[in-house]
Design a protein around this motif. Structure first.
Motif, PDB file in Angstrom:
ATOM      1  N   ALA A 170       0.842  -1.202   0.000  1.00 43.61           N
ATOM      2  CA  ALA A 170       0.000   0.000   0.000  1.00 43.61           C
ATOM      3  C   ALA A 170       0.870   1.243   0.000  1.00 43.61           C
ATOM      4  O   ALA A 170       2.056   1.205   0.402  1.00 43.61           O
ATOM      5  N   PRO A 171       0.343   2.372  -0.440  1.00 45.11           N
ATOM      6  CA  PRO A 171       1.106   3.630  -0.413  1.00 45.11           C
ATOM      7  C   PRO A 171       1.581   3.960   0.994  1.00 45.11           C
ATOM      8  O   PRO A 171       1.017   3.508   2.001  1.00 45.11           O
ATOM      9  N   LYS A 172       2.629   4.755   1.077  1.00 48.40           N
ATOM     10  CA  LYS A 172       3.229   5.086   2.363  1.00 48.40           C
ATOM     11  C   LYS A 172       2.246   5.776   3.289  1.00 48.40           C
ATOM     12  O   LYS A 172       2.236   5.523   4.503  1.00 48.40           O
ATOM     13  N   SER A 173       1.403   6.675   2.753  1.00 46.12           N
ATOM     14  CA  SER A 173       0.441   7.383   3.597  1.00 46.12           C
ATOM     15  C   SER A 173      -0.532   6.420   4.255  1.00 46.12           C
ATOM     16  O   SER A 173      -0.892   6.576   5.432  1.00 46.12           O
ATOM     17  N   VAL A 174      -0.937   5.403   3.516  1.00 50.63           N
ATOM     18  CA  VAL A 174      -1.857   4.408   4.076  1.00 50.63           C
ATOM     19  C   VAL A 174      -1.154   3.577   5.144  1.00 50.63           C
ATOM     20  O   VAL A 174      -1.735   3.257   6.190  1.00 50.63           O
ATOM     21  N   GLN A 175       0.088   3.225   4.923  1.00 51.82           N
ATOM     22  CA  GLN A 175       0.832   2.462   5.928  1.00 51.82           C
ATOM     23  C   GLN A 175       1.069   3.292   7.188  1.00 51.82           C
ATOM     24  O   GLN A 175       1.014   2.760   8.305  1.00 51.82           O
ATOM     25  N   GLU A 176       1.359   4.576   7.015  1.00 53.08           N
ATOM     26  CA  GLU A 176       1.527   5.448   8.184  1.00 53.08           C
ATOM     27  C   GLU A 176       0.219   5.548   8.973  1.00 53.08           C
ATOM     28  O   GLU A 176       0.229   5.555  10.211  1.00 53.08           O
ATOM     29  N   MET A 177      -0.894   5.613   8.266  1.00 50.14           N
ATOM     30  CA  MET A 177      -2.185   5.658   8.948  1.00 50.14           C
ATOM     31  C   MET A 177      -2.439   4.362   9.707  1.00 50.14           C
ATOM     32  O   MET A 177      -2.922   4.375  10.851  1.00 50.14           O
ATOM     33  N   ASP A 178      -2.094   3.244   9.108  1.00 47.73           N
ATOM     34  CA  ASP A 178      -2.281   1.952   9.769  1.00 47.73           C
ATOM     35  C   ASP A 178      -1.450   1.852  11.040  1.00 47.73           C
ATOM     36  O   ASP A 178      -1.868   1.236  12.023  1.00 47.73           O
ATOM     37  N   ALA A 179      -0.281   2.484  11.043  1.00 52.09           N
ATOM     38  CA  ALA A 179       0.574   2.456  12.233  1.00 52.09           C
ATOM     39  C   ALA A 179      -0.003   3.292  13.368  1.00 52.09           C
ATOM     40  O   ALA A 179       0.257   3.015  14.548  1.00 52.09           O
TER      41      ALA A 179
ATOM     42  N   PHE B  95      -0.854  13.428  13.250  1.00 47.17           N
ATOM     43  CA  PHE B  95      -0.867  12.722  11.964  1.00 47.17           C
ATOM     44  C   PHE B  95       0.029  13.416  10.936  1.00 47.17           C
ATOM     45  O   PHE B  95      -0.247  13.365   9.737  1.00 47.17           O
ATOM     46  N   ARG B  96       1.099  14.044  11.392  1.00 40.23           N
ATOM     47  CA  ARG B  96       1.946  14.797  10.468  1.00 40.23           C
ATOM     48  C   ARG B  96       2.610  13.891   9.436  1.00 40.23           C
ATOM     49  O   ARG B  96       2.765  14.258   8.264  1.00 40.23           O
ATOM     50  N   GLU B  97       3.056  12.671   9.845  1.00 42.59           N
ATOM     51  CA  GLU B  97       3.696  11.767   8.886  1.00 42.59           C
ATOM     52  C   GLU B  97       2.704  11.328   7.815  1.00 42.59           C
ATOM     53  O   GLU B  97       3.074  11.185   6.639  1.00 42.59           O
ATOM     54  N   VAL B  98       1.454  11.111   8.216  1.00 44.33           N
ATOM     55  CA  VAL B  98       0.442  10.709   7.241  1.00 44.33           C
ATOM     56  C   VAL B  98       0.207  11.833   6.239  1.00 44.33           C
ATOM     57  O   VAL B  98       0.156  11.593   5.021  1.00 44.33           O
ATOM     58  N   VAL B  99       0.090  13.062   6.750  1.00 49.03           N
ATOM     59  CA  VAL B  99      -0.153  14.202   5.875  1.00 49.03           C
ATOM     60  C   VAL B  99       1.020  14.427   4.935  1.00 49.03           C
ATOM     61  O   VAL B  99       0.844  14.671   3.729  1.00 49.03           O
ATOM     62  N   GLN B 100       2.232  14.346   5.472  1.00 47.51           N
ATOM     63  CA  GLN B 100       3.414  14.571   4.645  1.00 47.51           C
ATOM     64  C   GLN B 100       3.527  13.517   3.551  1.00 47.51           C
ATOM     65  O   GLN B 100       3.835  13.823   2.388  1.00 47.51           O
ATOM     66  N   ALA B 101       3.257  12.270   3.887  1.00 43.47           N
ATOM     67  CA  ALA B 101       3.331  11.204   2.886  1.00 43.47           C
ATOM     68  C   ALA B 101       2.261  11.390   1.813  1.00 43.47           C
ATOM     69  O   ALA B 101       2.523  11.153   0.620  1.00 43.47           O
TER      70      ALA B 101
END
Length: 630
Positions: free
Chosen positions: A353-362, A612-618
C-alpha cells in the motif's frame, strides 16, 4: 377558522422542544410545560447506568398521540401552552392578552374584530431572568412608562395597540400605544440591560405553565427583555449513555452485584442511608433480585467506602465513559444483545500500500463497527439567559430549573434511539510519545488556561477529565472532521451524526486504562435502526480512504491564514484553528458545544507537530509524484 394539526415528534420533546422550550408552529408560539402533564402515561425507558449517574429512579418517554379521530378523544400527550400570551392583530394592530378560556381545540387564535378573523401574532419580546423564570413583558406598564399628563399617569385601561410608524425604522418604528389615554413608547433600547427594572417591571417568579398566584416563587433577579427566538432563552441540560451489556463470563456473585446496582431503586437506597425508607428499599431490591437483604446492605457499604476513598476528579460521569471504552476496546468481552452488536475489523492495509496508508495503519490501533447500538438521551432541566455554570445551583451562570417545577424529579424525560457507528482507537504508545513533546504540551496548556477562565469549565472537565490533555483536543478535532467527511461518503448528513470522544485523563495513581478513541454514530429516534451506511464505511478499504481524505481536507480552510494562525476563536477563546468553514458542526453533533477544537494538533504547523503529520506529509508527497510536471 380552519382546523390545524399541531404535531411534535417524540425526539423533539427532549431537544429542542423539551420542558421550557419554545416552539413556533405556523405563526403560533407555545412553550412546553413540565412533566406533570404526562407523567402517568409516559413509557418507561430503561438505562440503569444513566439513572445511577443522575440519581433518579428511571426515565420515561412522552406518550404517543394516536392519529385520526382518536387524537381528539385523548389528552395524554405533553402539554404545550400558548406563550407569549400577549398577541396582536396584523390588520387592526389591537393587542390581546390571551387567556386559557379563549382556547379552542386545534383552533388558531384569531381577531374577533376584523373581517375574515385573521390569525393573531405573538409579540416578539418576552422577559427572562437568571433564575430560569420566563413571562410576558408588562406592555401596559411599558406603554405608560413615559406618561406626561395626569390622565396618562392615572390610566388603568388595559387596551393597547401595537403600531408601526413609517417615519422611522428598526425598533424605533414599533410602538406600544394605550388606546384610552394615547400614552405610548417605542421598542428602542428594550434589549438594554436593566431597562425593565427602570420602568418598574419585576420578575413574576413563575413559568408560563404555572399559575402566577398559586405557584409563583419570590424572585429577586432582574428580568431582561429578549427576543422570543433568541438563543439565550433556553439552554437545555441533557445527558446520554449507550446501552452496554454486562461482560461475558461473570461469576454468580458478579451477576448478583450487577442486578442490584442496576435496580431502579438502587439510587434511592444509596441516598437514604439509615432513613425510615431505607429498609423498604432494601426489601424491594432484595426480593426483585432474589438476593439476601444482608447482601444489598453490604454492597451499599462497599460503594460508600469506595466513594469516600475515590479522588474527587473521578465522579459518576467517569463511569459511563469507562464502561463504554471497555466495551469498544474489547468487543469480544461483551455479550451481543438486541441493543448492542459490535465486531472488530481492520483497515485492510496491504504490504504494498502507499506510504500514507501504511503510516495511517501504524497510528490506528483498533477499528470496531457497531451494527446496532442503543442510546438513551435524558433531559435534566434547563437554564435561561446564561448557561448554567455546571454546579447545578446558583453560580456565575443561570440556575438550573428541574423538569418538574414542583420539586426534585424522581424520573426524567428521555428517549431511546437505535443506530450504527464506527469506533477507532489510536496507538497509545505513539500518542503518549507525541504528548510529551514540549511544543505540544505548551500549546495545550494555553488552551487549558482559556478553559479555566470560562464559565463552561466545569462542564468541559466532565468530558476531558481533571487535566486537559493534548489527546482530547486532537481526538475531538478528528471526530469533527470524521463526521464532515462521512457526510460525503456515507449518505448521512452531518446533523444526523453524533460523536463520543474517549480521551479522559485520570487522577494520578488510578488503575483505570488510558482512553484514546472516538465513536461516530447515528441514532434515529423514530426507527428501529438505520441503513448500514456507516458500517459499510467502517469496513476495508473504505475507512482508510476516508481517514486520508479527512486529513487532506483539514489542511485547507477558506478563511486561512486567519483560521490557521488564530490564537483564540469562538466563545471564551476555547478554539484555535477551527471555524465554521473547516471544523465546526451543528450543535446536535458535538458533546461540548463546538469547544476545544484545533486543526493544528491534528495535522501540525511550523511550530507544533500534529499527531498525523507523517500521514499528511506522505500524502502530499504522493500527490506531487502523481502530477506530471513539464
Amino acid at each position: 377558522m380552519k382546523d390545524v394539526r399541531r404535531k411534535v415528534r417524540r425526539a423533539q420533546t427532549i431537544v429542542p422542544f423539551g420542558v421550557g422550550g419554545i416552539i413556533d408552529l405556523r405563526g403560533e408560539s407555545f412553550v412546553a410545560a413540565d412533566i406533570r402533564s404526562w407523567a402517568a402515561n409516559g413509557e418507561r425507558v430503561e438505562s440503569p447506568r444513566l439513572a445511577t449517574k443522575l440519581g433518579v429512579q428511571g426515565f420515561r418517554s412522552a406518550p404517543v398521540i394516536p392519529s385520526g379521530k382518536a387524537a381528539h378523544a385523548t389528552r395524554i400527550g405533553p402539554t404545550y401552552v400558548r406563550f407569549p400570551k400577549w398577541l396582536f392583530c396584523p390588520q387592526c394592530r389591537k393587542m390581546v392578552l390571551w387567556r386559557q378560556n379563549l382556547e379552542q381545540w386545534e383552533k388558531q387564535a384569531a381577531c374577533g374584530n376584523c373581517a375574515g378573523k385573521p390569525q393573531l401574532a405573538p409579540m416578539r419580546f418576552i422577559q427572562v431572568c437568571r433564575a430560569g423564570h420566563m413571562a410576558d413583558i408588562d406592555w401596559r406598564r411599558w406603554a405608560h412608562s413615559r406618561s406626561v399628563g395626569h390622565d396618562q399617569r392615572q390610566c388603568r385601561v388595559h387596551k393597547l395597540r401595537f403600531v408601526a410608524t413609517p417615519e422611522s425604522s428598526g425598533l424605533e418604528a414599533l410602538r406600544v400605544v394605550c388606546i384610552a389615554c394615547h400614552a405610548g413608547r417605542n421598542l428602542a433600547g428594550i434589549s438594554q440591560p436593566n431597562i425593565l427594572k427602570q420602568v418598574g417591571v419585576e420578575c413574576t417568579g413563575s413559568h408560563p405553565w404555572q399559575s402566577a398566584d398559586d405557584e409563583a416563587d419570590p424572585c429577586e433577579e432582574t428580568p431582561q427583555a429578549v427576543q422570543r427566538g433568541a438563543s439565550n432563552v433556553y439552554f437545555p441540560i441533557t445527558h446520554s449513555a449507550l446501552d452496554i451489556p454486562a461482560p461475558e463470563g461473570l461469576s454468580e456473585e458478579e451477576e448478583m452485584v450487577q442486578n442490584v446496582v442496576n435496580h431502579r431503586m438502587w439510587p434511592d437506597f444509596k441516598s437514604s442511608q439509615d432513613g425510615p425508607a431505607s429498609d423498604v428499599f432494601k426489601e424491594y431490591i432484595a426480593r426483585d433480585c432474589e438476593v439476601p437483604e444482608a447482601f444489598v446492605e453490604t454492597l451499599r457499604r462497599r460503594h460508600a467506602d469506595e466513594a469516600s476513598s475515590m479522588p474527587s476528579a473521578l465522579d459518576t460521569d467517569d463511569d459511563l465513559s469507562i464502561a463504554e471504552w471497555a466495551a469498544f476496546s474489547a468487543p469480544e468481552s461483551v455479550t451481543e444483545s438486541r441493543t448492542f452488536s459490535v465486531r472488530r475489523t481492520h483497515l485492510g492495509v496491504r504490504h504494498d500500500a502507499p506510504k500514507s496508508v501504511q503510516e495511517m495503519d501504524a497510528q490506528i490501533s483498533g477499528v470496531v463497527v457497531a451494527d446496532r447500538v442503543r442510546e438513551v438521551r435524558a433531559l435534566e432541566g434547563f437554564s435561561r439567559y446564561e448557561p448554567n455554570a455546571g454546579d447545578g445551583e446558583e453560580g456565575e451562570g443561570g440556575r438550573v430549573v428541574s423538569v418538574d417545577t414542583r420539586g426534585r424529579a424522581k424520573w426524567l424525560p428521555a428517549i431511546d434511539t437505535y443506530g450504527e457507528g464506527i469506533f477507532i482507537s489510536v496507538d497509545e504508545q505513539s500518542l503518549s510519545t507525541w504528548e510529551e513533546l514540549p511544543s505540544v504540551r505548551d500549546w495545550t496548556r494555553r488552551i487549558e488556561h482559556n478553559m479555566d477562565a470560562s464559565f463552561k469549565a466545569d462542564r468541559l472537565r466532565d468530558k476531558s477529565g481533571p487535566r486537559l490533555l493534548p489527546r482530547f483536543v486532537m481526538l475531538h478535532t478528528l471526530a469533527h472532521h470524521f463526521i464532515r467527511q462521512l457526510s460525503y461518503d456515507s449518505g448521512y448528513n452531518a446533523a444526523s451524526l453524533r460523536e463520543r470522544v474517549y480521551a479522559r485523563s485520570h487522577a494520578p495513581g488510578s488503575d483505570l486504562p488510558p482512553q484514546a478513541g472516538v465513536f461516530i454514530y447515528t441514532a434515529a429516534g423514530d426507527a428501529e435502526g438505520t441503513l448500514g451506511g456507516l458500517v459499510r464505511q467502517g469496513l476495508p478499504p473504505n475507512l482508510v480512504e476516508t481517514l486520508i481524505r479527512l486529513l487532506e481536507s483539514a489542511q485547507w480552510c477558506s478563511q486561512d491564514p486567519l483560521c490557521a494562525d488564530s490564537t483564540g476563536r469562538s466563545l471564551a477563546n476555547l478554539n484555535r484553528a477551527a471555524c465554521h468553514a473547516c471544523t465546526l458542526l451543528p450543535e446536535t453533533c458535538c458533546e461540548i458545544g463546538n469547544s476545544l477544537l484545533d486543526r493544528t494538533l491534528l495535522i501540525g504547523d511550523g511550530e507544533v507537530p500534529g499527531f498525523f503529520r507523517e500521514v499528511v506529509q506522505a500524502a502530499l508527497e504522493e500527490s506531487a509524484e502523481a502530477v506530471d510536471l513539464p
